[in-house]
Scaffold this active site. Structure first.
Site, PDB file in Angstrom:
ATOM      1  N   TYR A 215       0.854  -1.188   0.000  1.00  0.00           N
ATOM      2  CA  TYR A 215       0.000   0.000   0.000  1.00  0.00           C
ATOM      3  C   TYR A 215       0.887   1.234   0.000  1.00  0.00           C
ATOM      4  CZ  TYR A 215      -3.516   3.418   1.488  1.00  0.00           C
ATOM      5  OH  TYR A 215      -4.356   4.504   1.568  1.00  0.00           O
TER       6      TYR A 215
ATOM      7  N   ASP B 262       9.303   2.938   0.183  1.00  0.00           N
ATOM      8  CA  ASP B 262       8.215   3.584   0.917  1.00  0.00           C
ATOM      9  C   ASP B 262       8.389   3.230   2.389  1.00  0.00           C
ATOM     10  OD1 ASP B 262       5.949   4.496   2.098  1.00  0.00           O
ATOM     11  OD2 ASP B 262       4.555   3.671   0.604  1.00  0.00           O
TER      12      ASP B 262
ATOM     13  N   LYS C 191       3.629   9.169   8.969  1.00  0.00           N
ATOM     14  CA  LYS C 191       3.427   8.567  10.286  1.00  0.00           C
ATOM     15  C   LYS C 191       4.411   9.073  11.351  1.00  0.00           C
ATOM     16  CE  LYS C 191       0.602   5.089   8.267  1.00  0.00           C
ATOM     17  NZ  LYS C 191       0.683   4.248   7.093  1.00  0.00           N
TER      18      LYS C 191
HETATM   19  C1  LIG Z   1       0.042   4.715   5.643  1.00  0.00           C
HETATM   20  C2  LIG Z   1       0.864   4.482   4.446  1.00  0.00           C
HETATM   21  C3  LIG Z   1       0.843   5.355   3.351  1.00  0.00           C
HETATM   22  C4  LIG Z   1      -0.143   6.481   3.249  1.00  0.00           C
HETATM   23  O1  LIG Z   1       0.039   7.440   4.237  1.00  0.00           O
HETATM   24  P1  LIG Z   1      -1.197   8.417   4.602  1.00  0.00           P
HETATM   25  O2  LIG Z   1      -0.599   9.361   5.578  1.00  0.00           O
HETATM   26  O3  LIG Z   1      -2.259   7.537   5.170  1.00  0.00           O
HETATM   27  O4  LIG Z   1      -1.617   9.075   3.361  1.00  0.00           O
HETATM   28  C5  LIG Z   1       1.728   5.140   2.325  1.00  0.00           C
HETATM   29  N1  LIG Z   1       2.605   4.121   2.360  1.00  0.00           N
HETATM   30  C6  LIG Z   1       2.654   3.249   3.391  1.00  0.00           C
HETATM   31  C7  LIG Z   1       3.664   2.162   3.381  1.00  0.00           C
HETATM   32  C8  LIG Z   1       1.777   3.388   4.453  1.00  0.00           C
HETATM   33  O5  LIG Z   1       1.786   2.500   5.437  1.00  0.00           O
END
Ligand SMILES: *Cc1c(COP(=O)(O)O)cnc(C)c1O
Length: 426
Positions: free
Chosen positions: A141, A236, A264
């Protein structure tokens, strides 16, 4: 009772009664718990019930909720102004701090969410290489930008829809899908799309299809394939950044990505994201270069204060990571031992403060094997644990997050509740 009333009000005014689908309880039955407050490793619902929190706002609260140092910094900054829309010293401090902590970062740009970070990093990669196609992995994701909602993990996986509707074919046609932990599947895409791939984006530890670790050689293989084909490697690290140690997954596995994305943890609970990496690549970003990317609230001073304070604590206290590792290991070994004792096979995966229990007899190493988990059993287990005061993500395909505020006693209490579940149900 109060949560029920609030939910009845919420569904009248908000789609599904929530502002993000991962908070809904659709996959486990029942209705979401509404939270009133949080402190340390605990969250409290509107009826005053206490839970040990294993979500941590989906990752940001690595120090636990409402850390006094973070709160103090935020309050202090609030009194000096909430947003300027002009540069402040805090932004420079944040950039310097991140670059100091992560070896692969030479330049960074702050944004407001992980979604924005990934979307912008991909735009920069396309601008830099002059190529359109990207490779992502099934079950990873990367936020909800159009081009990345193809075979995505997290809430998309829970909803049982492989791809989101509302994404025009044109937006997704340049997104090529490979299998996690399968380097041949990537090689094959590179061969078929010679000199057309701008970047490979990957969660270096896949934390949105439960928790899937990269097999030995997988990340190295991606690095080599990208180099060979003139494509950029994007890690990511929205979840893994500053969680798998102060250098994130890149430091943990000793791989240098070209670009990385964050979110995060770097906001300390405030809405913050960032992307960064090689200086030559980041130099394509406006106003230095021609890749446009902007943000009214980007680098917001209050958010920077929260993030800087949390990152500094992590930087100066390496013992936090040892504590997180110990808690995670205790949890995983405890869960394995319990299920073994009752003669039931499950797959328990994890690294440091991230874990997942899959109700399957298979080894879980990718999207396909993750999907073999029995989600009906998960739902039963989840509701049992919630009732006993353990708050996990309401989906099989979300990771379990431990914070520095958790104690061995918390873990043992949770293990006791897991044993009570197994005892009655297996
Ligand atoms: C949570 C997440 C996102 C998206 O971040 P948001 O702040 O919710 O837009 C992208 N990549 C990874 C790996 C994530 O866990």
């Amino acid at each position: 009772m109060k949560s029920k009333e609030l939910f009845e009000r919420a569904i009248k005014t908000m789609p599904g009664g929530v502002n993000s689908p991962v908070r809904a309880f659709g996959a486990v039955g029942g209705q979401p718990v509404f939270i009133e407050s949080a402190k340390g490793q605990y969250i409290y619902d509107v009826s005053g019930k206490e839970y040990i929190d294993y979500v941590g706002s989906w990752g940001p609260m690595i120090l636990g909720h409402n850390d006094e140092r973070v709160v103090e910094a935020v309050v202090k900054q609030m009194q000096k102004g909430i947003s300027y829309g002009a540069p402040s010293e805090l932004e420079v401090e944040m950039a310097e701090l991140m670059i100091d902590m992560v070896p692969s970062l030479e330049m960074v740009r702050m944004v407001n969410s992980g979604t924005e970070a990934v979307m912008s990093a991909i735009r920069a990669a396309r601008g830099f290489t002059g190529r359109d196609k990207i490779i992502k992995f099934e079950g990873c994701y990367h936020g909800h930008a159009d081009a990345l909602l193809v075979k995505a993990g997290s809430g998309v996986m829970t909803a049982g829809v492989p791809d989101s509707s509302g994404v025009p074919e044109g937006c997704a046609k340049d997104t090529l899908i490979a299998e996690y932990n399968n380097i041949q599947s990537v090689e094959c895409l590179f061969d078929k799309n010679y000199n057309e791939i701008a970047c490979v984006i990957v969660e270096p530890v896949a934390a949105n299809m439960g928790l899937v670790l990269p097999k030995t050689g997988f990340l190295e293989g991606l690095r080599k394939l990208c180099d060979k084909n003139g494509a950029l490697l994007i890690f990511d690290e929205v979840i893994t950044g500053f969680r798998l140690g102060a250098q994130g997954a890149a430091g943990y596995y000793g791989i240098k990505p070209d670009l990385s994305t964050y979110g995060k943890i770097i906001g300390g609970g405030m809405p913050v994201g960032a992307y960064g990496g090689r200086k030559d690549i980041m130099s394509v970003v406006a106003p230095l270069g021609n890749v446009y990317q902007a943000g009214t609230l980007s680098g917001n001073p209050v958010a920077m204060c929260a993030g800087i304070t949390q990152l500094k604590i992590l930087k100066e206290s390496p013992e936090i990571y040892t504590h997180l590792d110990n808690l995670g290991e205790r949890f995983r070994q405890g869960v394995r031992a319990l299920f073994k004792k009752y003669g039931k096979k499950v797959w328990v995966s994890g690294i440091g403060s991230l874990s997942c229990i899959y109700f399957t007899e298979n080894e879980v190493c990718d999207y396909r094997t993750a999907k073999t988990s029995d989600t009906k059993t998960f739902a039963k287990y989840f509701l049992h644990m919630l009732d006993r005061g353990n708050y996990f993500g309401p989906s099989q395909f979300e990771a379990i997050f431990i914070s520095a505020a958790h104690t061995m006693e918390n873990i043992d209490k949770t293990l006791g509740d897991i044993e009570a579940y197994i005892d009655v149900n297996i």
